[in-house]
Design a protein around this motif. Structure first.
Motif, mmCIF file in Angstrom:
data_model
loop_
_atom_site.group_PDB
_atom_site.id
_atom_site.type_symbol
_atom_site.label_atom_id
_atom_site.label_comp_id
_atom_site.label_asym_id
_atom_site.label_seq_id
_atom_site.Cartn_x
_atom_site.Cartn_y
_atom_site.Cartn_z
ATOM 1 N N SER A 261 7.989 -7.054 1.819
ATOM 2 C CA SER A 261 7.551 -6.736 0.675
ATOM 3 C C SER A 261 6.140 -7.128 0.019
ATOM 4 O O SER A 261 5.458 -6.429 -0.555
ATOM 5 N N GLY A 262 5.646 -8.139 0.759
ATOM 6 C CA GLY A 262 4.267 -8.719 0.504
ATOM 7 C C GLY A 262 4.184 -9.862 -0.325
ATOM 8 O O GLY A 262 3.342 -9.729 -1.165
ATOM 9 N N ALA A 263 5.002 -10.793 -0.097
ATOM 10 C CA ALA A 263 4.880 -11.856 -0.948
ATOM 11 C C ALA A 263 3.543 -12.693 -0.867
ATOM 12 O O ALA A 263 3.014 -12.468 0.212
ATOM 13 N N ILE A 264 3.236 -13.400 -1.721
ATOM 14 C CA ILE A 264 1.836 -13.855 -1.697
ATOM 15 C C ILE A 264 1.504 -14.874 -0.482
ATOM 16 O O ILE A 264 0.533 -14.941 0.083
ATOM 17 N N GLN A 265 2.777 -15.636 -0.211
ATOM 18 C CA GLN A 265 2.784 -16.674 0.890
ATOM 19 C C GLN A 265 2.341 -15.849 2.243
ATOM 20 O O GLN A 265 1.711 -16.128 3.186
ATOM 21 N N HIS A 266 3.179 -14.769 2.344
ATOM 22 C CA HIS A 266 2.799 -13.956 3.700
ATOM 23 C C HIS A 266 1.293 -13.303 3.653
ATOM 24 O O HIS A 266 0.722 -13.307 4.796
ATOM 25 N N LEU A 267 1.047 -12.835 2.628
ATOM 26 C CA LEU A 267 -0.328 -11.953 2.561
ATOM 27 C C LEU A 267 -1.377 -13.131 3.095
ATOM 28 O O LEU A 267 -2.507 -12.637 3.498
ATOM 29 N N ALA A 268 -1.241 -14.491 2.493
ATOM 30 C CA ALA A 268 -2.093 -15.336 3.005
ATOM 31 C C ALA A 268 -2.327 -15.476 4.362
ATOM 32 O O ALA A 268 -3.285 -16.188 5.129
ATOM 33 N N PRO A 286 4.475 -5.093 -3.240
ATOM 34 C CA PRO A 286 3.078 -5.516 -3.129
ATOM 35 C C PRO A 286 2.492 -5.392 -1.951
ATOM 36 O O PRO A 286 1.028 -5.441 -2.235
ATOM 37 N N ILE A 287 2.940 -5.409 -0.782
ATOM 38 C CA ILE A 287 2.148 -5.023 0.310
ATOM 39 C C ILE A 287 1.345 -3.928 0.145
ATOM 40 O O ILE A 287 0.290 -4.029 0.845
ATOM 41 N N PHE A 288 1.489 -2.697 -0.523
ATOM 42 C CA PHE A 288 0.841 -1.623 -0.304
ATOM 43 C C PHE A 288 -0.370 -2.010 -1.215
ATOM 44 O O PHE A 288 -1.370 -1.241 -0.855
ATOM 45 N N GLN A 289 -0.589 -2.993 -1.918
ATOM 46 C CA GLN A 289 -2.032 -3.192 -2.827
ATOM 47 C C GLN A 289 -2.810 -3.856 -1.711
ATOM 48 O O GLN A 289 -4.148 -3.637 -2.235
ATOM 49 N N VAL A 290 -2.493 -4.177 -0.576
ATOM 50 C CA VAL A 290 -3.306 -4.699 0.390
ATOM 51 C C VAL A 290 -3.485 -3.896 1.553
ATOM 52 O O VAL A 290 -4.526 -4.163 2.343
ATOM 53 N N ALA A 291 -2.607 -2.785 1.626
ATOM 54 C CA ALA A 291 -2.575 -1.894 2.966
ATOM 55 C C ALA A 291 -3.662 -0.950 2.954
ATOM 56 O O ALA A 291 -4.110 -0.400 1.950
ATOM 57 N N ASP A 292 -4.468 -0.701 4.131
ATOM 58 C CA ASP A 292 -5.192 0.377 4.111
ATOM 59 C C ASP A 292 -4.529 1.687 3.962
ATOM 60 O O ASP A 292 -4.954 2.714 3.691
ATOM 61 N N TYR A 293 -3.286 1.593 4.742
ATOM 62 C CA TYR A 293 -2.478 2.739 5.032
ATOM 63 C C TYR A 293 -0.895 2.556 4.761
ATOM 64 O O TYR A 293 -0.583 1.486 5.207
ATOM 65 N N GLY A 294 -0.408 3.161 3.933
ATOM 66 C CA GLY A 294 0.990 3.020 3.177
ATOM 67 C C GLY A 294 1.885 4.112 3.536
ATOM 68 O O GLY A 294 1.556 5.291 3.201
ATOM 69 N N LEU A 295 3.248 3.864 4.042
ATOM 70 C CA LEU A 295 4.198 4.800 4.325
ATOM 71 C C LEU A 295 5.216 4.517 3.598
ATOM 72 O O LEU A 295 6.247 3.328 3.843
#
Length: 310
Positions: A261-268, A286-295
């Motif tokens: 999902s892209g929790a803040i702890q993982h994104l760090a 939320p992971i799509f907010q930092v992804a260069d490519y999303g599917l």
């Protein structure tokens, strides 16, 4: 004064994180000494001597330093500290275990997870799970810091001819801490923290058996396999695969996040990756907010299709 770098090794070979720590130390000062402490670790010291830019390799080979227990190595580092202005170690499991003890014994503050060097006493480090970067100045006589490997390019592993100096250390052979045993995970895949490609899975995989999908994909890509904390807490995979604030920090060329999902702890732990690909059926993840490519897709359909294409 010189800078002391603590080498990370398994007595036979240096770990790649040592090379990143050498680069960070070189940005602080010119004279670099590297400490190889352990038991029967001359082979690792020989590798260290080939790193360009070092002025000296210190070899502490003693039975009390076997398995490099932090309780045993920290008195050695403290004993050497009087000759150094900085003590630097990689921000790995070992470094995070050793240097806080060293800092406490020296009565100084530790600077953790340094990602940038401003000057000899001023450094940058992430706070609030990487959502802010603090610039911190240390006025301690000895600066004790761990450095995040993903923030510094590795130093060359070959080309140097540094002399090796053996040092005597009459360590504590008592029972303040003793080695009981270890379970070593053996894998032909690259080490997670240094892999160029990482494929990570989250709770969206639903079970540990489903991680076989990612493992087949990783084998085709020559990638390491990671996981989110949710997947680890659910028992899908062992905790040595965890990527995130409380796991391993990675910065590969390609990071594929599957069912995360892209929790803040993982994104760090992964947002410094050069290219991020996210696969998730929830388009609001939320992971799509930092992804260069999303599917936006069902991973159980997308991953086999991707594997076939490869």
């Amino acid at each position: 004064m010189a800078i002391l770098i603590i080498a990370e090794h398994d007595d036979r070979t240096l770990k790649s994180a040592t090379l990143n720590a050498v680069t960070a130390a070189a940005q602080i000062g010119a004279e670099l000494h590297l400490l190889v402490a352990g038991r029967d670790c001359r082979a690792a010291a020989g590798q260290a001597a080939r790193i360009p830019g070092l002025a000296k390799v210190l070899l502490a080979d003693d039975a009390s330093l076997a398995q490099q227990l932090a309780e045993k190595v920290s008195p050695l580092v403290v004993e050497l500290a009087k000759d150094y202005s900085h003590i630097v170690a990689p921000a790995t499991t070992s470094g995070k275990n050793l240097l806080p003890r060293v800092a406490a014994l020296l009565g100084v503050a530790q600077l953790s997870e340094v990602i940038g060097v401003e000057s000899t006493d001023t450094f940058r480090r992430p706070i609030y799970a990487g959502n802010a970067i603090a610039t911190v100045q240390s006025l301690d006589s000895v600066k004790v810091l761990t450095v995040r490997g993903s923030a510094f390019e590795p130093a060359p592993a070959e080309g140097g001819g540094t002399p090796i100096e053996s040092i005597h250390f009459a360590g504590d052979a008592g029972d303040s801490a003793r080695f009981v045993g270890e379970q070593v995970a053996v894998s032909e895949r690259p080490e997670l923290s240094s892999a160029r490609i990482v494929v990570s899975g989250g709770r969206g995989l639903g079970s540990g058996e489903s991680f076989a999908l990612l493992e087949r994909l990783a084998d085709k890509l020559g990638a390491a396999v990671g996981a989110s904390r949710a997947a680890v807490d659910a028992g899908f995979v062992p905790n040595d695969r965890q990527v995130g604030q409380t796991g391993k920090i990675v910065a590969p060329d390609l990071y594929i996040a599957v069912g995360i999902s892209g929790a803040i702890q993982h994104l760090a732990g992964m947002k410094e990756s050069k290219v991020i690909v996210a696969i998730n059926k929830d388009e609001e993840a939320p992971i799509f907010q930092v992804a260069d490519y999303g599917l936006v897709a069902d991973l159980f359909e997308a991953i086999p299709e991707l594997e076939r294409k490869l």
